[in-house]
Motif scaffolding. Structure first.
Motif, PDB file in Angstrom:
ATOM      1  N   GLY A   1       0.733  -1.067  -0.010  1.00 58.82           N
ATOM      2  CA  GLY A   1       0.009  -0.059  -0.105  1.00 58.82           C
ATOM      3  C   GLY A   1       0.855   1.261   0.060  1.00 58.82           C
ATOM      4  O   GLY A   1       0.398   2.370  -0.483  1.00 58.82           O
ATOM      5  N   SER A   2       1.836   1.256   0.585  1.00 58.90           N
ATOM      6  CA  SER A   2       2.938   2.467   0.412  1.00 58.90           C
ATOM      7  C   SER A   2       4.081   1.817   0.588  1.00 58.90           C
ATOM      8  O   SER A   2       4.421   0.768   0.467  1.00 58.90           O
ATOM      9  CB  SER A   2       2.730   3.081   1.840  1.00 58.90           C
ATOM     10  N   ASP A   3       5.187   2.980  -0.113  1.00 62.44           N
ATOM     11  CA  ASP A   3       6.720   2.595  -0.082  1.00 62.44           C
ATOM     12  C   ASP A   3       7.054   2.176   1.800  1.00 62.44           C
ATOM     13  O   ASP A   3       7.930   1.003   1.591  1.00 62.44           O
ATOM     14  CB  ASP A   3       7.596   3.913  -0.164  1.00 62.44           C
ATOM     15  N   ALA A   4       6.603   2.633   2.636  1.00 60.41           N
ATOM     16  CA  ALA A   4       6.973   1.976   4.002  1.00 60.41           C
ATOM     17  C   ALA A   4       6.448   0.576   4.143  1.00 60.41           C
ATOM     18  O   ALA A   4       7.251  -0.217   4.794  1.00 60.41           O
ATOM     19  CB  ALA A   4       6.470   3.011   4.927  1.00 60.41           C
ATOM     20  N   GLN A   5       5.330   0.379   3.606  1.00 62.03           N
ATOM     21  CA  GLN A   5       4.803  -0.930   3.758  1.00 62.03           C
ATOM     22  C   GLN A   5       5.503  -1.973   2.892  1.00 62.03           C
ATOM     23  O   GLN A   5       5.913  -3.106   3.299  1.00 62.03           O
ATOM     24  CB  GLN A   5       3.480  -1.005   3.450  1.00 62.03           C
ATOM     25  N   ILE A   6       6.011  -1.529   1.742  1.00 60.99           N
ATOM     26  CA  ILE A   6       6.674  -2.525   0.983  1.00 60.99           C
ATOM     27  C   ILE A   6       8.129  -2.684   1.260  1.00 60.99           C
ATOM     28  O   ILE A   6       8.562  -3.769   1.623  1.00 60.99           O
ATOM     29  CB  ILE A   6       7.070  -1.640  -0.515  1.00 60.99           C
ATOM     30  N   ARG A   7       9.092  -1.561   1.866  1.00 60.98           N
ATOM     31  CA  ARG A   7      10.111  -1.803   2.637  1.00 60.98           C
ATOM     32  C   ARG A   7       9.962  -2.643   3.922  1.00 60.98           C
ATOM     33  O   ARG A   7      10.899  -3.568   4.020  1.00 60.98           O
ATOM     34  CB  ARG A   7      10.679  -0.402   3.134  1.00 60.98           C
ATOM     35  N   GLU A   8       8.989  -2.627   4.641  1.00 61.21           N
ATOM     36  CA  GLU A   8       8.692  -3.554   5.954  1.00 61.21           C
ATOM     37  C   GLU A   8       8.664  -5.045   5.374  1.00 61.21           C
ATOM     38  O   GLU A   8       9.223  -6.011   6.054  1.00 61.21           O
ATOM     39  CB  GLU A   8       7.436  -2.813   6.492  1.00 61.21           C
ATOM     40  N   PHE A   9       7.792  -5.336   4.591  1.00 60.57           N
ATOM     41  CA  PHE A   9       7.536  -6.771   3.948  1.00 60.57           C
ATOM     42  C   PHE A   9       8.356  -7.133   3.286  1.00 60.57           C
ATOM     43  O   PHE A   9       8.609  -8.524   2.825  1.00 60.57           O
ATOM     44  CB  PHE A   9       6.100  -6.751   3.457  1.00 60.57           C
ATOM     45  N   MET A  10       9.485  -6.275   2.707  1.00 62.38           N
ATOM     46  CA  MET A  10      10.714  -6.864   1.898  1.00 62.38           C
ATOM     47  C   MET A  10      11.744  -6.835   2.573  1.00 62.38           C
ATOM     48  O   MET A  10      12.841  -7.329   2.150  1.00 62.38           O
ATOM     49  CB  MET A  10      10.789  -6.037   0.647  1.00 62.38           C
ATOM     50  N   SER A  11      11.861  -6.606   3.990  1.00 61.81           N
ATOM     51  CA  SER A  11      12.938  -6.408   4.725  1.00 61.81           C
ATOM     52  C   SER A  11      13.880  -7.738   5.042  1.00 61.81           C
ATOM     53  O   SER A  11      14.946  -7.734   5.494  1.00 61.81           O
ATOM     54  CB  SER A  11      12.643  -5.693   6.190  1.00 61.81           C
ATOM     55  N   GLY A  12      13.174  -8.737   4.851  1.00 66.54           N
ATOM     56  CA  GLY A  12      13.848 -10.133   5.139  1.00 66.54           C
ATOM     57  C   GLY A  12      14.631 -10.465   3.762  1.00 66.54           C
ATOM     58  O   GLY A  12      15.166 -11.446   3.938  1.00 66.54           O
ATOM     59  N   ASN A  13      14.789  -9.533   2.893  1.00 66.68           N
ATOM     60  CA  ASN A  13      15.465  -9.782   1.489  1.00 66.68           C
ATOM     61  C   ASN A  13      16.539  -8.638   1.511  1.00 66.68           C
ATOM     62  O   ASN A  13      15.972  -7.592   1.339  1.00 66.68           O
ATOM     63  CB  ASN A  13      14.407 -10.002   0.391  1.00 66.68           C
ATOM     64  N   LEU A  14      17.747  -9.164   1.597  1.00 67.18           N
ATOM     65  CA  LEU A  14      18.851  -8.254   1.586  1.00 67.18           C
ATOM     66  C   LEU A  14      19.298  -8.066   0.242  1.00 67.18           C
ATOM     67  O   LEU A  14      19.519  -9.081  -0.582  1.00 67.18           O
ATOM     68  CB  LEU A  14      19.850  -8.665   2.578  1.00 67.18           C
ATOM     69  N   CYS A  15      19.779  -7.021  -0.036  1.00 65.67           N
ATOM     70  CA  CYS A  15      20.535  -6.744  -1.519  1.00 65.67           C
ATOM     71  C   CYS A  15      21.927  -6.351  -0.948  1.00 65.67           C
ATOM     72  O   CYS A  15      22.036  -5.097  -0.807  1.00 65.67           O
ATOM     73  CB  CYS A  15      19.724  -5.788  -2.289  1.00 65.67           C
ATOM     74  N   ARG A  16      22.840  -6.905  -1.488  1.00 66.53           N
ATOM     75  CA  ARG A  16      24.271  -6.493  -1.285  1.00 66.53           C
ATOM     76  C   ARG A  16      24.830  -5.311  -2.312  1.00 66.53           C
ATOM     77  O   ARG A  16      25.696  -4.675  -1.993  1.00 66.53           O
ATOM     78  CB  ARG A  16      25.172  -7.647  -1.391  1.00 66.53           C
ATOM     79  N   CYS A  17      23.991  -4.997  -3.240  1.00 63.33           N
ATOM     80  CA  CYS A  17      24.173  -3.812  -4.127  1.00 63.33           C
ATOM     81  C   CYS A  17      23.567  -2.559  -3.785  1.00 63.33           C
ATOM     82  O   CYS A  17      23.763  -1.597  -4.556  1.00 63.33           O
ATOM     83  CB  CYS A  17      23.719  -4.442  -5.583  1.00 63.33           C
ATOM     84  N   GLY A  18      22.697  -2.773  -2.857  1.00 61.61           N
ATOM     85  CA  GLY A  18      22.068  -1.555  -2.096  1.00 61.61           C
ATOM     86  C   GLY A  18      20.880  -1.062  -3.284  1.00 61.61           C
ATOM     87  O   GLY A  18      20.764   0.096  -3.432  1.00 61.61           O
ATOM     88  N   ALA A  19      20.350  -1.960  -4.007  1.00 66.59           N
ATOM     89  CA  ALA A  19      19.190  -1.577  -5.068  1.00 66.59           C
ATOM     90  C   ALA A  19      18.042  -1.349  -4.362  1.00 66.59           C
ATOM     91  O   ALA A  19      16.845  -1.485  -5.080  1.00 66.59           O
ATOM     92  CB  ALA A  19      19.238  -2.729  -6.139  1.00 66.59           C
ATOM     93  N   TYR A  20      17.977  -1.148  -3.234  1.00 67.15           N
ATOM     94  CA  TYR A  20      16.571  -0.913  -2.464  1.00 67.15           C
ATOM     95  C   TYR A  20      15.513  -0.120  -2.906  1.00 67.15           C
ATOM     96  O   TYR A  20      14.467  -0.260  -3.315  1.00 67.15           O
ATOM     97  CB  TYR A  20      16.488  -0.719  -0.740  1.00 67.15           C
ATOM     98  N   PRO A  21      16.087   1.388  -3.123  1.00 67.65           N
ATOM     99  CA  PRO A  21      15.026   2.334  -3.847  1.00 67.65           C
ATOM    100  C   PRO A  21      14.480   1.771  -5.220  1.00 67.65           C
ATOM    101  O   PRO A  21      13.220   1.913  -5.337  1.00 67.65           O
ATOM    102  CB  PRO A  21      15.922   3.501  -4.191  1.00 67.65           C
ATOM    103  N   ASN A  22      15.247   1.130  -5.958  1.00 64.34           N
ATOM    104  CA  ASN A  22      14.878   0.649  -7.402  1.00 64.34           C
ATOM    105  C   ASN A  22      13.802  -0.549  -6.991  1.00 64.34           C
ATOM    106  O   ASN A  22      12.947  -0.765  -7.850  1.00 64.34           O
ATOM    107  CB  ASN A  22      16.118  -0.015  -7.962  1.00 64.34           C
ATOM    108  N   ILE A  23      14.127  -1.401  -6.245  1.00 65.23           N
ATOM    109  CA  ILE A  23      13.326  -2.515  -5.765  1.00 65.23           C
ATOM    110  C   ILE A  23      11.845  -2.147  -5.214  1.00 65.23           C
ATOM    111  O   ILE A  23      10.634  -2.532  -5.761  1.00 65.23           O
ATOM    112  CB  ILE A  23      14.005  -3.637  -4.719  1.00 65.23           C
ATOM    113  N   VAL A  24      11.842  -1.069  -4.580  1.00 66.87           N
ATOM    114  CA  VAL A  24      10.552  -0.558  -3.863  1.00 66.87           C
ATOM    115  C   VAL A  24       9.918   0.045  -4.970  1.00 66.87           C
ATOM    116  O   VAL A  24       8.597  -0.132  -5.404  1.00 66.87           O
ATOM    117  CB  VAL A  24      10.647   0.519  -2.970  1.00 66.87           C
TER     118      VAL A  24
END
Length: 154
Positions: A122-145
């Motif tokens: 529903g929101s970027d914060a919610q996406i980040r919360e429910f994706m928090s168990g998946n780590l990205c060593r490249c730091g592509a988190y903003p792109n994933i969201v």
């Protein structure tokens, strides 16, 4: 003396599978070594990174923490399988450059499709919360969201 090998019948990506496995074999290793499904990645092998995420009876799990014998009679879906929104999510990941080195990508895609199905985007914060168990060593988190947000907006 207890038997160390067990016959396990399950469904993998919609197909019935019977495997003979050792009692302590993880689902991750059974998928990769016994079934040749190497899309599910072995990252930390401790349940911390999410690279090995699969769907077990439609719910996401880290397959390195599930024993293959626990999957008797259950349905497993890996990134190689066909499941709702997989192509949409994959395409959005490519458009948003959310898959750089690719080590985490299968687990990210499995988690992203699951959270979309769960209605937790529903929101970027919610996406980040429910994706928090998946780590990205490249730091592509903003792109994933951004990729998940795009698919959720459809």
């Amino acid at each position: 003396m207890a038997e160390t090998n067990h016959e396990v019948r399950l469904e993998v990506n919609g197909q019935p599978v019977t495997m003979r496995v050792e009692a302590g074999l993880t689902l991750l290793d059974a998928l990769r070594d016994e079934q040749g499904l190497t899309g599910t990645k072995k990252g930390c092998d401790q349940g911390a990174c999410g690279a090995c995420t699969v769907l077990l009876d439609g719910r996401r799990v880290v397959s390195c923490l599930v024993l293959a014998v626990q999957c008797e009679g259950r349905a497993v879906t890996t990134v190689e399988g066909d499941f709702p929104r997989k192509q949409e999510v994959t395409d959005a990941f490519m458009r948003h450059d959310a898959l750089q080195c690719g080590a985490c990508t299968p687990g990210q895609i499995m988690s992203a499709t699951a959270l979309l199905h769960e209605g937790r985007a529903g929101s970027d914060a919610q996406i980040r919360e429910f994706m928090s168990g998946n780590l990205c060593r490249c730091g592509a988190y903003p792109n994933i969201v951004a990729a998940i947000r795009e698919v959720a907006a459809r």
